[in-house]
Design a protein around this motif. Structure first.
Motif, short mmCIF file in Angstrom:
data_model
loop_
_atom_site.label_atom_id
_atom_site.label_comp_id
_atom_site.label_asym_id
_atom_site.label_seq_id
_atom_site.Cartn_x
_atom_site.Cartn_y
_atom_site.Cartn_z
N ASN A 36 0.83 -1.20 0.00
CA ASN A 36 0.00 0.00 0.00
C ASN A 36 0.87 1.25 0.00
O ASN A 36 0.60 2.20 -0.74
CB ASN A 36 -0.95 0.01 1.19
CG ASN A 36 -2.12 -0.94 1.02
OD1 ASN A 36 -2.51 -1.26 -0.10
ND2 ASN A 36 -2.69 -1.38 2.12
N GLN B 167 -4.87 -2.01 -3.86
CA GLN B 167 -3.63 -1.28 -3.61
C GLN B 167 -3.59 0.01 -4.43
O GLN B 167 -3.19 1.06 -3.92
CB GLN B 167 -2.42 -2.16 -3.97
CG GLN B 167 -2.23 -3.32 -3.05
CD GLN B 167 -1.30 -4.37 -3.63
OE1 GLN B 167 -1.04 -4.41 -4.84
NE2 GLN B 167 -0.80 -5.24 -2.76
N TYR C 279 -5.93 2.52 -2.86
CA TYR C 279 -5.33 3.04 -1.64
C TYR C 279 -4.29 4.11 -1.98
O TYR C 279 -4.28 5.20 -1.41
CB TYR C 279 -4.68 1.90 -0.85
CG TYR C 279 -4.03 2.34 0.45
CD1 TYR C 279 -4.74 2.31 1.63
CD2 TYR C 279 -2.72 2.81 0.47
CE1 TYR C 279 -4.16 2.74 2.82
CE2 TYR C 279 -2.13 3.23 1.66
CZ TYR C 279 -2.86 3.19 2.82
OH TYR C 279 -2.28 3.61 3.99
#
Length: 53
Positions: free
Chosen positions: A4, A41, A44
């Motif tokens: 992340n 991901q 994010y």
């Protein structure tokens, strides 16, 4: 490795080179031609940049 946080760094690097919309940045981060992050991901990473504010 924290994927992340890597996605956040990649998103910031893309934005330093060129402007992206939030959805465009997510597509770039998750594309095979980009960094290949998972959708989660990529989302994010993008959502923690100015592109998604």
């Amino acid at each position: 490795m924290d994927w992340n946080q890597q996605a956040v760094r990649s998103a910031e690097q893309y934005l330093s080179i060129q402007g992206f919309s939030c959805s465009g940045l997510i597509r770039q981060l998750s594309s095979d031609a980009g960094d290949g992050y998972t959708q989660a991901q990529a989302r994010y990473g993008a959502q923690r940049t100015s592109a998604c504010q």
